[in-house]
Design an enzyme around this catalytic site. Structure first.
Site, PDB file in Angstrom:
ATOM      1  N   ARG A  16      43.322  33.465  38.499  1.00  0.00           N
ATOM      2  CA  ARG A  16      43.353  34.550  39.485  1.00  0.00           C
ATOM      3  C   ARG A  16      42.746  34.081  40.802  1.00  0.00           C
ATOM      4  O   ARG A  16      43.433  33.883  41.789  1.00  0.00           O
ATOM      5  CB  ARG A  16      42.606  35.779  38.932  1.00  0.00           C
ATOM      6  CG  ARG A  16      42.914  37.077  39.701  1.00  0.00           C
ATOM      7  CD  ARG A  16      42.115  37.251  40.982  1.00  0.00           C
ATOM      8  NE  ARG A  16      40.677  37.288  40.774  1.00  0.00           N
ATOM      9  CZ  ARG A  16      39.794  37.318  41.785  1.00  0.00           C
ATOM     10  NH1 ARG A  16      40.199  37.273  43.051  1.00  0.00           N
ATOM     11  NH2 ARG A  16      38.492  37.341  41.538  1.00  0.00           N
ATOM     12  N   GLU A 146      32.702  44.089  45.687  1.00  0.00           N
ATOM     13  CA  GLU A 146      33.149  43.153  46.716  1.00  0.00           C
ATOM     14  C   GLU A 146      32.152  43.091  47.880  1.00  0.00           C
ATOM     15  O   GLU A 146      31.662  44.105  48.348  1.00  0.00           O
ATOM     16  CB  GLU A 146      34.521  43.576  47.229  1.00  0.00           C
ATOM     17  CG  GLU A 146      35.119  42.596  48.238  1.00  0.00           C
ATOM     18  CD  GLU A 146      36.448  43.067  48.798  1.00  0.00           C
ATOM     19  OE1 GLU A 146      37.121  42.251  49.461  1.00  0.00           O
ATOM     20  OE2 GLU A 146      36.815  44.238  48.578  1.00  0.00           O
TER      21      GLU A 146
END
Length: 523
Positions: A16, A146
């Protein structure tokens, strides 16, 4: 938190995060093969294999990986990145057969307000809605925060508030990324320690990036601070400067910090080669653990120390990684380096011949960066064939070849005590050299014998920088004579073989002359 023996889980995100490397895109078949290698051979604890909603090919790859993993009871170790998008990522992952979503939330107030235009409470409500849908559809949920590194630095209250509001939502791992790779080990340790102490019931992962070259060091600091799991990629793949190296992380967690990990080190080099091949991204020869040269000793003093007592060995033994130690041959080589390579080839040479071979290796090392074990038999054959005649020596040589034009050669050569120069041209560099050489020999009443066979070989492996062995068969008055030369440049290998026949012919002529003189004196 940093107690030795604690088990630290490793999540590999090559499939990923690694695909965010510029120019890298794995095909579904490549993803399946890498997933199998990572889970079954390397035995990482978890793998992150895709981002939701990317493409139909990505969904196909996820489906194949999960189907394979289900047969081995590994499907809950396969994870997919998803987004707060009204449930679309959840549905995509479920349709592909996935069981775990790694949900991406905003871990900094700057991202929450600047990118989403929302308050913390509004964002939490959206995240809760996505988690609820994931739970309804049977997915386990982990949560990425994030830009956590900047969020924690700029407004830790926002980070704590986000976690407090979501702590009771059944999230398996709160994953803390250093999204821009801006942290130092000291900052990582302090921040992770704070998170672990504030929320002792939660599981925290650390996700590094390598923009400052600190990813591996930051992973170690996170583990010492109490992170339950750390993230990495094979060969440091990832956006910009990449992630932390799986091989470096695994070995350092085990050797330097004494943590328990599940990695089978013997497959690290193999999976590195697979990723290198599938990604098209070469790793440096000196990359720790998996680089081509990291178990090669170049200096002769190091080989000598190893021979006398493994003085230059460490816990990083090549055998741990299904590799072997090498001793480079070149201008820095010593007797011990040569001895180690002869031992590997099961070749026995006298001390005198070892000295001659080593002398030739050093000479070749001046014109070639590395001489391998595969080159060694060529060098030995050349040296053992030599009779050490010193009648002819090439002092200087310039050869030029051009498309559509004759090649030219200019030489300066010593024949016994006299130096000669000559120039020649011909159909190729070697032909031009023999033309120039023949002019010099003719003045001495000599001539090259007829060339009846010309063979060029390189060692196995097909390297473009390999040593070249040129073997030439000549027809002389006394029958066939074969000489050989070895050089990194195949034309100069042929020149070496040619000079050897000149030396032999001049030695024969000298011997015959001396015999004739002795017979005349006796008469």
């Amino acid at each position: 938190m940093s107690e030795p023996g604690r088990y630290v889980r490793i999540m590999d995100t090559t499939l990923r995060d690694g695909e965010q490397t510029q120019g890298v895109s794995f095909s579904p078949a490549e993803k399946v093969n890498l997933a199998k290698a990572l889970l079954e051979q390397v035995r990482v604890d978890r793998i992150e294999v895709a981002s939701a909603r990317v493409s139909s090919g990505e969904a196909n790859a996820v489906a194949q990986i999960v189907a394979w993993a289900e047969e081995r009871d590994l499907a809950d170790r396969v994870e997919i990145l998803g987004f707060v998008d009204g449930g679309q990522s959840v549905d995509w992952i479920v349709d592909a057969g996935g069981r775990v979503i790694n949900l991406l939330a905003k871990g900094s107030e700057k991202h929450c307000r600047g990118q989403l235009g929302k308050t913390l409470d509004q964002h939490v409500a959206d995240v809760r809605e996505t988690i609820a849908r994931a739970n309804e559809r049977g997915l386990a949920v982990n949560l990425y925060l994030e830009d956590w590194s900047n969020g924690y630095r700029d407004n830790p209250g926002y980070v704590f508030g986000l976690i407090e509001r979501l702590a009771d939502n059944g999230i398996g791992h709160f994953m803390l990324p250093d999204t821009l790779g801006v942290m130092t080990p000291e900052r990582v340790f302090a921040a992770i320690s704070d998170m672990v102490q504030r929320f002792p019931a939660l599981q925290f992962d650390f996700h590094p990036h390598n923009d400052y070259g600190l990813a591996t060091a930051n992973v170690l600091a996170a583990a010492q601070a109490g992170a339950a799991a750390v993230h990495c990629t094979v060969n440091c793949l990832g956006e910009r400067a990449g992630n932390a190296s799986l091989a470096e992380v695994a070995v350092n967690l085990r050797d330097q910090l004494g943590f328990e990990i599940g990695i089978d080190e013997s497959h690290l080099a193999r999976v590195s080669e697979l990723v290198e091949y599938f990604s098209g991204k070469r790793i440096a020869d000196n990359a720790p653990i998996v680089g081509a040269d990291v178990f090669t000793q170049t200096a002769g003093i190091h080989a000598d120390g190893d021979k006398k007592g493994s003085l230059y060995h460490s816990r990083l033994s090549p055998e741990r990684f299904a590799r072997r130690r090498k001793y480079a041959l070149g201008k820095l080589a010593g007797k011990a380096s040569l001895a180690k390579n002869l031992e590997r080839l099961d070749i026995d040479l006298s001390e005198d011949n070892q000295r001659k071979v080593l002398k030739r290796i050093v000479e070749l090392g001046d014109s070639k960066k590395t001489i391998t074990t595969d080159d060694l038999p060529f060098i030995i054959a050349e040296v053992l064939e030599s009779k050490d005649y010193d009648h002819a020596e090439l002092l200087a040589c310039s050869i030029s070849s051009s498309l559509g034009l004759d090649s030219t050669a200019s030489i300066k050569i010593r024949l016994d005590d006299q130096e000669h120069t000559a120039a020649g041209n011909g159909n190729g560099g070697y032909d031009a050299f023999t033309s120039a050489l023949s002019k010099v020999l003719k003045k001495q009443g000599l001539a090259l014998p007829q060339l009846t066979d010309f063979e060029v070989r390189i060692p196995k492996g097909g390297r473009t920088d390999a040593l070249t062995e040129c073997s030439i068969t000549w027809q002389t008055d006394d029958g066939e004579l074969r000489t050989r030369g070895v050089h990194a440049n195949q034309v100069f290998a042929a020149i070496g073989a040619t000079l050897r026949v000149v030396n032999i012919l001049m030695h024969r002529a000298l011997s015959e002359r001396r015999s004739a003189e002795a017979a005349s004196t006796a008469a």
